[in-house]
Design a protein around this motif. Sequence first.
Motif, PDB file in Angstrom:
ATOM      1  N   ARG A 103     -14.416  11.905 -16.799  1.00  0.00           N
ATOM      2  CA  ARG A 103     -15.756  12.027 -16.223  1.00  0.00           C
ATOM      3  C   ARG A 103     -16.464  10.694 -16.013  1.00  0.00           C
ATOM      4  N   HIS A 104     -16.236   9.752 -16.904  1.00  0.00           N
ATOM      5  CA  HIS A 104     -17.031   8.527 -16.872  1.00  0.00           C
ATOM      6  C   HIS A 104     -16.219   7.276 -16.535  1.00  0.00           C
ATOM      7  N   VAL A 105     -15.034   7.139 -17.109  1.00  0.00           N
ATOM      8  CA  VAL A 105     -14.271   5.905 -16.924  1.00  0.00           C
ATOM      9  C   VAL A 105     -13.491   5.924 -15.617  1.00  0.00           C
ATOM     10  N   LEU A 106     -12.807   7.030 -15.330  1.00  0.00           N
ATOM     11  CA  LEU A 106     -11.961   7.100 -14.137  1.00  0.00           C
ATOM     12  C   LEU A 106     -12.735   6.872 -12.838  1.00  0.00           C
ATOM     13  N   PRO A 107     -13.904   7.507 -12.626  1.00  0.00           N
ATOM     14  CA  PRO A 107     -14.633   7.247 -11.370  1.00  0.00           C
ATOM     15  C   PRO A 107     -14.971   5.776 -11.166  1.00  0.00           C
ATOM     16  N   ASN A 108     -15.298   5.069 -12.240  1.00  0.00           N
ATOM     17  CA  ASN A 108     -15.597   3.635 -12.110  1.00  0.00           C
ATOM     18  C   ASN A 108     -14.339   2.824 -11.830  1.00  0.00           C
ATOM     19  N   ALA A 109     -13.229   3.220 -12.430  1.00  0.00           N
ATOM     20  CA  ALA A 109     -11.970   2.491 -12.203  1.00  0.00           C
ATOM     21  C   ALA A 109     -11.425   2.741 -10.802  1.00  0.00           C
ATOM     22  N   MET A 110     -11.691   3.921 -10.230  1.00  0.00           N
ATOM     23  CA  MET A 110     -11.142   4.248  -8.923  1.00  0.00           C
ATOM     24  C   MET A 110     -11.765   3.433  -7.801  1.00  0.00           C
ATOM     25  N   VAL A 111     -12.974   2.913  -8.017  1.00  0.00           N
ATOM     26  CA  VAL A 111     -13.620   2.101  -6.981  1.00  0.00           C
ATOM     27  C   VAL A 111     -12.768   0.875  -6.653  1.00  0.00           C
ATOM     28  N   ALA A 112     -12.333   0.175  -7.687  1.00  0.00           N
ATOM     29  CA  ALA A 112     -11.491  -0.998  -7.462  1.00  0.00           C
ATOM     30  C   ALA A 112     -10.099  -0.600  -6.981  1.00  0.00           C
ATOM     31  N   THR A 113      -9.629   0.560  -7.429  1.00  0.00           N
ATOM     32  CA  THR A 113      -8.288   1.003  -7.052  1.00  0.00           C
ATOM     33  C   THR A 113      -8.205   1.322  -5.569  1.00  0.00           C
ATOM     34  N   ILE A 114      -9.219   2.007  -5.038  1.00  0.00           N
ATOM     35  CA  ILE A 114      -9.195   2.415  -3.635  1.00  0.00           C
ATOM     36  C   ILE A 114      -9.127   1.208  -2.712  1.00  0.00           C
ATOM     37  N   THR A 115      -9.774   0.119  -3.077  1.00  0.00           N
ATOM     38  CA  THR A 115      -9.770  -1.061  -2.224  1.00  0.00           C
ATOM     39  C   THR A 115      -8.382  -1.690  -2.120  1.00  0.00           C
ATOM     40  N   PHE A 116      -7.518  -1.409  -3.090  1.00  0.00           N
ATOM     41  CA  PHE A 116      -6.174  -1.973  -3.078  1.00  0.00           C
ATOM     42  C   PHE A 116      -5.177  -1.111  -2.308  1.00  0.00           C
ATOM     43  N   LEU A 117      -5.495   0.168  -2.107  1.00  0.00           N
ATOM     44  CA  LEU A 117      -4.506   1.096  -1.551  1.00  0.00           C
ATOM     45  C   LEU A 117      -3.994   0.703  -0.169  1.00  0.00           C
ATOM     46  N   PRO A 118      -4.845   0.305   0.790  1.00  0.00           N
ATOM     47  CA  PRO A 118      -4.278  -0.087   2.101  1.00  0.00           C
ATOM     48  C   PRO A 118      -3.315  -1.256   2.009  1.00  0.00           C
ATOM     49  N   PHE A 119      -3.600  -2.202   1.119  1.00  0.00           N
ATOM     50  CA  PHE A 119      -2.711  -3.352   0.984  1.00  0.00           C
ATOM     51  C   PHE A 119      -1.403  -2.952   0.298  1.00  0.00           C
ATOM     52  N   ILE A 120      -1.476  -2.018  -0.653  1.00  0.00           N
ATOM     53  CA  ILE A 120      -0.242  -1.521  -1.274  1.00  0.00           C
ATOM     54  C   ILE A 120       0.590  -0.759  -0.256  1.00  0.00           C
ATOM     55  N   LEU A 121      -0.067  -0.004   0.620  1.00  0.00           N
ATOM     56  CA  LEU A 121       0.647   0.701   1.677  1.00  0.00           C
ATOM     57  C   LEU A 121       1.354  -0.282   2.604  1.00  0.00           C
ATOM     58  N   ALA A 122       0.666  -1.355   2.976  1.00  0.00           N
ATOM     59  CA  ALA A 122       1.289  -2.370   3.822  1.00  0.00           C
ATOM     60  C   ALA A 122       2.486  -3.011   3.117  1.00  0.00           C
ATOM     61  N   GLY A 123       2.347  -3.273   1.818  1.00  0.00           N
ATOM     62  CA  GLY A 123       3.466  -3.837   1.064  1.00  0.00           C
ATOM     63  C   GLY A 123       4.637  -2.886   0.959  1.00  0.00           C
ATOM     64  N   SER A 124       4.369  -1.587   0.823  1.00  0.00           N
ATOM     65  CA  SER A 124       5.443  -0.593   0.741  1.00  0.00           C
ATOM     66  C   SER A 124       6.222  -0.529   2.050  1.00  0.00           C
TER      67      SER A 124
END
Length: 340
Positions: free
Chosen positions: A250-271
């Motif tokens: 409820r509290h930690v994951l939503p805050n951690a996902m903000v930084a995670t989402i910004t990395f996803l397009p670059f991880i997709l490009a790397g894949s």
Amino acid sequence: MNISPINKRRFAQFKSNKRGYWSAIIFCCVFFISLFAEFIANDKPFLLVYDGEIYMPVMSAYPETTFGGEFLTEADYRDPVVAQKINENGWMLWPLIRFHHATVAWDLPAPAPTGPDTTHILGTDDQARDLAARLIYGFRISVLFGFTLVVFSSLIGVFAGLVQGFYGGWIDLTVQRFIEVWGGLPQLYILIILASVVEPNFWWLLGLLLLFSWVSLVGVVRAETLRARNQDFVRAARALGVSNSMIILRHVLPNAMVATITFLPFILAGSVTTLTALDFIGFGLPPGSPSLGEMLQQGKNNLQAPWLGLTGFFSIALLLTLLVFAGEAVRDAFDPRKTT
């Protein structure tokens, strides 16, 4: 649907980055079109009417006897005899490109590979297969592979980062030392060795790349979790007796996902880049599979046919450019320091 003010601000910031915004739209449109590759490039008609009955050869296989032929094997709709029988009692609607990615063109005017013409708009490869059809199917499988790898990598990486950052102590130290050792291994050599031991296919290759791809997100999630676990709202939840698992969700994951989402397009490009590299050196998808890396390999092996290398280069360059620009827009959208 109610949208929170912060998400409205993020979407407005995303749209303000015109380059990334339009790159995301173009990528989504091209990918959506590629999902229907069978209806765009195929050696079978996608709609057929014969004796008043409707058939969809793209979706189902029909024997030649269904259309007045003599054989029980699947009908070859490019055969002039079969086509004549069908046209006498019905009609066919063909895709824009009348070639599947594995269709061999036997009626080429010259030995393969042949250059672009009215029949093969991008030419053919050294096995007489239509290059435009292989590009459409290869684009689709590359992006789907990248998306699948990103999803599984994110699940593992986010879980490991949450556990490390929230519990800390010996759990954090143990996982961190493991990641340091695991990340220091020569990934490409290990992938080549494993790919040479087993016969590669989509899922085998996905599993092999997943062994290392999840590590890239752990550090980001761990840092966000370490910061969030000391916030007042987490301490208040603990004081109220909320379990650790609920606090994380409820509290930690939503805050951690903000930084995670910004990395996803670059991880997709790397894949996508990793899959292309493995296909290029011959350790990727099974032989004959439509692949952007295999297209580049053919361009290297057939320097007298520049359309092979140029098609592979520009398609990969365009794909990665769109992903990087879209990733920059997503990064700006989730950056609290930026305002529209």
